[in-house]
Design a protein around this motif. Structure first.
Motif, mmCIF file in Angstrom:
data_model
loop_
_atom_site.group_PDB
_atom_site.id
_atom_site.type_symbol
_atom_site.label_atom_id
_atom_site.label_comp_id
_atom_site.label_asym_id
_atom_site.label_seq_id
_atom_site.Cartn_x
_atom_site.Cartn_y
_atom_site.Cartn_z
ATOM 1 N N GLY A 63 -3.609 10.394 -0.062
ATOM 2 C CA GLY A 63 -4.240 9.508 -1.022
ATOM 3 C C GLY A 63 -3.481 8.194 -0.965
ATOM 4 N N TRP A 64 -4.042 7.109 -1.451
ATOM 5 C CA TRP A 64 -3.363 5.826 -1.348
ATOM 6 C C TRP A 64 -3.836 4.880 -2.437
ATOM 7 C CZ3 TRP A 64 -6.504 8.070 2.250
ATOM 8 C CH2 TRP A 64 -7.788 7.532 2.395
ATOM 9 N N THR A 65 -3.049 3.832 -2.613
ATOM 10 C CA THR A 65 -3.413 2.751 -3.522
ATOM 11 C C THR A 65 -2.702 1.492 -3.057
ATOM 12 O OG1 THR A 65 -3.646 2.090 -5.842
ATOM 13 C CG2 THR A 65 -1.559 3.098 -5.231
ATOM 14 N N THR A 66 -3.307 0.341 -3.332
ATOM 15 C CA THR A 66 -2.681 -0.943 -3.016
ATOM 16 C C THR A 66 -2.447 -1.685 -4.321
ATOM 17 O OG1 THR A 66 -3.783 -1.031 -0.863
ATOM 18 C CG2 THR A 66 -2.930 -3.111 -1.738
ATOM 19 N N VAL A 67 -1.207 -2.137 -4.504
ATOM 20 C CA VAL A 67 -0.811 -2.845 -5.719
ATOM 21 C C VAL A 67 -0.015 -4.085 -5.331
ATOM 22 C CG1 VAL A 67 -0.776 -0.753 -7.146
ATOM 23 C CG2 VAL A 67 1.302 -1.457 -5.963
ATOM 24 N N THR A 68 0.090 -5.027 -6.245
ATOM 25 C CA THR A 68 0.924 -6.199 -6.038
ATOM 26 C C THR A 68 2.120 -6.087 -6.977
ATOM 27 O OG1 THR A 68 -0.986 -7.543 -5.438
ATOM 28 C CG2 THR A 68 1.008 -8.723 -6.112
ATOM 29 N N LEU A 69 3.321 -6.154 -6.410
ATOM 30 C CA LEU A 69 4.538 -5.955 -7.185
ATOM 31 C C LEU A 69 5.438 -7.180 -7.120
ATOM 32 C CD1 LEU A 69 5.380 -2.288 -6.119
ATOM 33 C CD2 LEU A 69 4.178 -3.055 -8.182
ATOM 34 N N ARG A 70 5.969 -7.542 -8.266
ATOM 35 C CA ARG A 70 6.959 -8.626 -8.373
ATOM 36 C C ARG A 70 8.353 -8.047 -8.185
ATOM 37 N NH1 ARG A 70 4.828 -12.291 -13.401
ATOM 38 N NH2 ARG A 70 2.637 -12.243 -12.812
ATOM 39 N N PRO A 71 9.359 -8.910 -8.018
ATOM 40 C CA PRO A 71 10.722 -8.395 -7.888
ATOM 41 C C PRO A 71 11.089 -7.549 -9.116
ATOM 42 C CG PRO A 71 10.658 -10.701 -7.274
ATOM 43 C CD PRO A 71 9.306 -10.367 -7.855
ATOM 44 N N GLY A 72 11.755 -6.442 -8.861
ATOM 45 C CA GLY A 72 12.193 -5.561 -9.933
ATOM 46 C C GLY A 72 12.322 -4.131 -9.448
ATOM 47 N N ARG A 73 12.567 -3.254 -10.409
ATOM 48 C CA ARG A 73 12.714 -1.828 -10.121
ATOM 49 C C ARG A 73 11.482 -1.101 -10.651
ATOM 50 N NH1 ARG A 73 16.729 -0.220 -13.555
ATOM 51 N NH2 ARG A 73 16.940 1.764 -12.469
ATOM 52 N N TYR A 74 10.978 -0.178 -9.848
ATOM 53 C CA TYR A 74 9.786 0.581 -10.217
ATOM 54 C C TYR A 74 10.075 2.069 -10.046
ATOM 55 C CZ TYR A 74 7.552 -3.942 -9.963
ATOM 56 O OH TYR A 74 7.226 -5.260 -10.170
ATOM 57 N N GLU A 75 9.374 2.863 -10.837
ATOM 58 C CA GLU A 75 9.482 4.303 -10.697
ATOM 59 C C GLU A 75 8.148 4.835 -10.209
ATOM 60 O OE1 GLU A 75 11.315 8.086 -13.114
ATOM 61 O OE2 GLU A 75 10.521 6.421 -14.298
ATOM 62 N N THR B 294 0.858 -1.179 0.000
ATOM 63 C CA THR B 294 0.000 0.000 0.000
ATOM 64 C C THR B 294 0.898 1.233 0.000
ATOM 65 O OG1 THR B 294 -1.789 -1.108 1.176
ATOM 66 C CG2 THR B 294 -1.769 1.292 1.267
ATOM 67 N N LEU B 295 0.739 2.050 -1.031
ATOM 68 C CA LEU B 295 1.443 3.322 -1.103
ATOM 69 C C LEU B 295 0.558 4.350 -0.422
ATOM 70 C CD1 LEU B 295 2.602 3.262 -4.819
ATOM 71 C CD2 LEU B 295 3.945 2.678 -2.810
ATOM 72 N N ARG B 296 1.062 4.947 0.660
ATOM 73 C CA ARG B 296 0.333 5.978 1.384
ATOM 74 C C ARG B 296 1.028 7.301 1.077
ATOM 75 N NH1 ARG B 296 0.297 3.043 7.211
ATOM 76 N NH2 ARG B 296 2.494 3.566 6.950
ATOM 77 N N VAL B 297 0.331 8.166 0.370
ATOM 78 C CA VAL B 297 0.923 9.399 -0.148
ATOM 79 C C VAL B 297 0.362 10.601 0.597
ATOM 80 C CG1 VAL B 297 1.266 10.826 -2.203
ATOM 81 C CG2 VAL B 297 1.076 8.324 -2.427
ATOM 82 N N VAL B 298 1.243 11.491 1.043
ATOM 83 C CA VAL B 298 0.825 12.768 1.616
ATOM 84 C C VAL B 298 1.425 13.878 0.777
ATOM 85 C CG1 VAL B 298 1.191 14.354 3.549
ATOM 86 C CG2 VAL B 298 0.334 12.072 3.964
ATOM 87 N N ASN B 299 0.592 14.829 0.430
ATOM 88 C CA ASN B 299 1.016 15.991 -0.335
ATOM 89 C C ASN B 299 1.389 17.093 0.651
ATOM 90 O OD1 ASN B 299 1.356 18.209 -1.946
ATOM 91 N ND2 ASN B 299 -0.527 17.924 -3.103
#
Length: 191
Positions: free
Chosen positions: A158-170, A96-101
């Motif tokens: 704001g937030w979102t939940t994602v499923t990520l595999r091994p690797g690099r993300y931007e 879960t990416l929890r983002v604060v502006n």
């Protein structure tokens, strides 16, 4: 007019330097790193949590609109926008990416895979001042909510939940001109 603009730029750079030197962004962290925001709070994480803070220098950095000839017009080219993620490395799975502006403008966070050999910030910028979102894993761009919206308002989460595999993300803000202004960071996912 030029003297006023130069003074505003110096003040903005000095302020950002003092904030970074004090450790307020990385040690104690802004509200997002504690899961709180002035207007709303992000929910408990589903899986791992990555706290992301986005900020800008506001009115001091506004210059001419984005220009496709150099990708960086006005003060945007001086990198007056930033994004920081904590932690920057996580294990594979649900996150879960929890983002604060913490800035003065609306922002968003898009999750894109980072191609091998490419550094964060190296994507091609289109004539509209944005990068392609092809292959996106999701985004946090809804004020006080999950998923896509019209941008996270200043002082909100704001937030979102994602499923990520091994690797690099931007992680990046794809509001017109914000990517060119330095609003991106790398997130690494391990096995």
């Amino acid at each position: 007019m030029i003297a006023v603009a130069a003074a505003a730029l110096v003040l903005g750079v000095a302020t950002m330097g003092l904030m970074a030197a004090s450790g307020s962004f990385h040690r104690t962290g802004p509200a997002s790193w504690r899961g709180q925001s002035a207007r709303c709070s992000a929910p408990d994480a589903k899986g791992r949590a990555v706290d992301v803070t986005v900020w800008d220098m506001g009115r001091m950095m506004r210059g001419p609109s984005w220009s496709p000839d150099n990708g960086r017009a006005g003060w945007y080219g001086m990198g007056m926008m930033r994004m920081a993620a904590h932690p920057m490395t996580i294990p594979t799975g649900k996150v879960t990416l929890r983002v604060v502006n913490a800035g003065t403008l609306a922002h968003e966070v898009i999750v894109l895979p980072l191609p091998a050999g490419q550094a964060a910030g190296g994507r091609a910028i289109g004539s509209d001042g944005r990068v392609s979102e092809a292959g996106s894993f999701g985004e946090a761009s809804r004020t006080c909510g999950s998923g896509a919206g019209d941008g996270i308002d200043p002082g909100a989460a704001g937030w979102t939940t994602v499923t990520l595999r091994p690797g690099r993300y931007e992680l990046l803000c794809n509001v017109r001109g914000h990517y060119a202004a330095g609003m991106y960071t790398e997130l690494d996912v391990t096995r």
